[in-house]
Design an enzyme around this catalytic site. Sequence first.
Site, mmCIF file in Angstrom:
data_model
loop_
_atom_site.group_PDB
_atom_site.id
_atom_site.type_symbol
_atom_site.label_atom_id
_atom_site.label_comp_id
_atom_site.label_asym_id
_atom_site.label_seq_id
_atom_site.Cartn_x
_atom_site.Cartn_y
_atom_site.Cartn_z
ATOM 1 N N ARG A 175 -5.691 2.900 -11.955
ATOM 2 C CA ARG A 175 -6.464 2.919 -10.715
ATOM 3 C C ARG A 175 -7.327 4.174 -10.722
ATOM 4 N NH1 ARG A 175 -3.768 2.027 -4.788
ATOM 5 N NH2 ARG A 175 -4.901 3.920 -4.205
ATOM 6 N N ARG A 229 1.280 5.811 -12.389
ATOM 7 C CA ARG A 229 0.517 4.576 -12.185
ATOM 8 C C ARG A 229 -0.879 4.693 -12.787
ATOM 9 N NH1 ARG A 229 -0.442 2.530 -6.245
ATOM 10 N NH2 ARG A 229 -1.936 4.234 -6.355
ATOM 11 N N ARG A 259 -5.481 5.041 9.649
ATOM 12 C CA ARG A 259 -5.426 6.317 8.932
ATOM 13 C C ARG A 259 -6.026 7.444 9.739
ATOM 14 N NH1 ARG A 259 -5.127 3.977 3.450
ATOM 15 N NH2 ARG A 259 -4.942 5.753 2.087
ATOM 16 N N ARG A 314 -6.648 13.245 -1.910
ATOM 17 C CA ARG A 314 -6.075 12.206 -1.029
ATOM 18 C C ARG A 314 -4.943 12.783 -0.194
ATOM 19 N NH1 ARG A 314 -4.724 8.131 -5.615
ATOM 20 N NH2 ARG A 314 -3.667 6.870 -4.027
ATOM 21 N N LYS A 327 3.925 2.009 0.272
ATOM 22 C CA LYS A 327 3.470 1.058 1.298
ATOM 23 C C LYS A 327 3.237 -0.329 0.698
ATOM 24 C CE LYS A 327 -0.173 3.603 2.422
ATOM 25 N NZ LYS A 327 -0.002 4.767 1.526
HETATM 26 P P1 AP5 Z 1 2.707 1.953 -3.883
HETATM 27 O O1 AP5 Z 1 3.607 0.931 -3.329
HETATM 28 O O2 AP5 Z 1 1.459 1.513 -4.546
HETATM 29 O O3 AP5 Z 1 2.374 3.072 -2.786
HETATM 30 P P2 AP5 Z 1 1.248 3.083 -1.677
HETATM 31 O O4 AP5 Z 1 1.807 3.863 -0.535
HETATM 32 O O5 AP5 Z 1 0.745 1.718 -1.426
HETATM 33 O O6 AP5 Z 1 0.194 3.998 -2.458
HETATM 34 P P3 AP5 Z 1 -1.384 3.862 -2.544
HETATM 35 O O7 AP5 Z 1 -1.809 4.691 -3.710
HETATM 36 O O8 AP5 Z 1 -1.833 2.461 -2.491
HETATM 37 O O9 AP5 Z 1 -1.744 4.620 -1.209
HETATM 38 P P4 AP5 Z 1 -3.087 5.085 -0.679
HETATM 39 O O10 AP5 Z 1 -2.800 5.195 0.760
HETATM 40 O O11 AP5 Z 1 -3.583 6.318 -1.343
HETATM 41 O O12 AP5 Z 1 -4.108 3.969 -1.152
HETATM 42 P P5 AP5 Z 1 -4.894 2.815 -0.431
HETATM 43 O O13 AP5 Z 1 -5.081 1.744 -1.397
HETATM 44 O O14 AP5 Z 1 -4.297 2.509 0.878
HETATM 45 O O15 AP5 Z 1 3.572 2.844 -4.879
HETATM 46 C C1 AP5 Z 1 2.954 3.857 -5.664
HETATM 47 C C2 AP5 Z 1 3.593 3.855 -7.062
HETATM 48 O O16 AP5 Z 1 4.969 4.261 -6.932
HETATM 49 C C3 AP5 Z 1 3.621 2.483 -7.739
HETATM 50 O O17 AP5 Z 1 3.385 2.643 -9.099
HETATM 51 C C4 AP5 Z 1 5.038 1.971 -7.458
HETATM 52 O O18 AP5 Z 1 5.501 1.107 -8.449
HETATM 53 C C5 AP5 Z 1 5.846 3.256 -7.417
HETATM 54 N N1 AP5 Z 1 6.978 3.184 -6.482
HETATM 55 C C6 AP5 Z 1 7.023 2.552 -5.264
HETATM 56 N N2 AP5 Z 1 8.229 2.715 -4.691
HETATM 57 C C7 AP5 Z 1 8.961 3.490 -5.540
HETATM 58 C C8 AP5 Z 1 10.288 4.001 -5.497
HETATM 59 N N3 AP5 Z 1 11.107 3.770 -4.453
HETATM 60 N N4 AP5 Z 1 10.716 4.765 -6.544
HETATM 61 C C9 AP5 Z 1 9.890 5.013 -7.603
HETATM 62 N N5 AP5 Z 1 8.621 4.543 -7.709
HETATM 63 C C10 AP5 Z 1 8.150 3.781 -6.680
HETATM 64 O O19 AP5 Z 1 -6.307 3.531 -0.161
HETATM 65 C C11 AP5 Z 1 -7.140 3.914 -1.220
HETATM 66 C C12 AP5 Z 1 -8.433 4.488 -0.694
HETATM 67 O O20 AP5 Z 1 -9.142 3.473 0.058
HETATM 68 C C13 AP5 Z 1 -8.308 5.659 0.292
HETATM 69 O O21 AP5 Z 1 -8.190 6.898 -0.383
HETATM 70 C C14 AP5 Z 1 -9.603 5.528 1.091
HETATM 71 O O22 AP5 Z 1 -10.692 6.039 0.365
HETATM 72 C C15 AP5 Z 1 -9.789 4.029 1.204
HETATM 73 N N6 AP5 Z 1 -9.146 3.459 2.418
HETATM 74 C C16 AP5 Z 1 -8.114 2.569 2.466
HETATM 75 N N7 AP5 Z 1 -7.766 2.292 3.729
HETATM 76 C C17 AP5 Z 1 -8.595 3.017 4.509
HETATM 77 C C18 AP5 Z 1 -8.711 3.175 5.926
HETATM 78 N N8 AP5 Z 1 -7.895 2.540 6.789
HETATM 79 N N9 AP5 Z 1 -9.681 4.003 6.399
HETATM 80 C C19 AP5 Z 1 -10.511 4.673 5.559
HETATM 81 N N10 AP5 Z 1 -10.455 4.567 4.212
HETATM 82 C C20 AP5 Z 1 -9.496 3.751 3.690
HETATM 83 MG MG MG Z 2 -1.138 0.777 -1.604
#
Ligand code: AP5
Ligand code: MG
Length: 189
Positions: free
Chosen positions: A134, A128, A89, A145, A14
């Site tokens: 992280r 990562r 979410r 997660r 994402k």
């Molecule tokens: P990346 O692009 O970082 O993927 P992502 O989908 O953004 O993954 P996140 O870990 O950020 O998702 P998440 O939903 O768990 O975390 P968030 O920060 O939203 O890619 C991942 C890795 O893969 C990178 O190293 C990248 O380089 C690599 N990659 C990308 N594309 C690739 C490809 N095509 N091939 C190979 N490698 C690739 O949320 C974190 C926490 O915050 C949650 O757990 C929750 O506690 C809280 N939170 C956030 N939003 C909310 C909400 N709306 N409501 C409640 N709690 C929330």
């Molecule tokens: Mg992200």
Amino acid sequence: MLNIVIFGAPGSGKGTQSERIVEKYKINHISTGDVLRAEIKNGTELGKTAKGYIDQGQLIPDELMIDILASVFDSFKDSKGVIFDGFPRTIAQAEALKNMLVERGQDVSVMLDLEVPEDELMTRLIKRGKDSGRADDNEETIKKRLTVYHSQTAPLIDWYKGEKKYQHINGLGTMDGIFADICKAVDSI
Ligand code: AP5
Ligand code: MG
């Protein structure tokens, strides 16, 4: 206005694809995860609350998240649109987003669902965790997660299908290839 929801499990790409979308379509980006991590880094009250949930792989309560989202959204001036990354979410968040946009005379343009097999998600996030450290990228928390994703977040797939906004994207492949598929989907709206 181009309002895109970018959706997918943890590690589905994402954040990676949002950066490219922002660059190409000149829209603003809201990553709720990035907002929360910045609050933690700055040691704010919100950050302290958020840390407890994030470290456990759990979601922050809906009411808190919805307020944060609206305040970030309203801080954008002369915006051409927004990409929502990591929000909604839960069904409650999806309904709140819809209401927030309707109140402002807008709508979600499309929901892009990046689908990636679970073993690949795990591989990406473990890597990562080693590279950039992280705090929630360790095997135990990643598993939590993913469980939370399946129980609380995945139901949004059917919800957005019901809204006729759903667009499936194969999230496995090169970052450029996936971005090309996203552009095709966005350009066909
Ligand atoms: P990346 O692009 O970082 O993927 P992502 O989908 O953004 O993954 P996140 O870990 O950020 O998702 P998440 O939903 O768990 O975390 P968030 O920060 O939203 O890619 C991942 C890795 O893969 C990178 O190293 C990248 O380089 C690599 N990659 C990308 N594309 C690739 C490809 N095509 N091939 C190979 N490698 C690739 O949320 C974190 C926490 O915050 C949650 O757990 C929750 O506690 C809280 N939170 C956030 N939003 C909310 C909400 N709306 N409501 C409640 N709690 C929330
Ligand atoms: Mg992200």
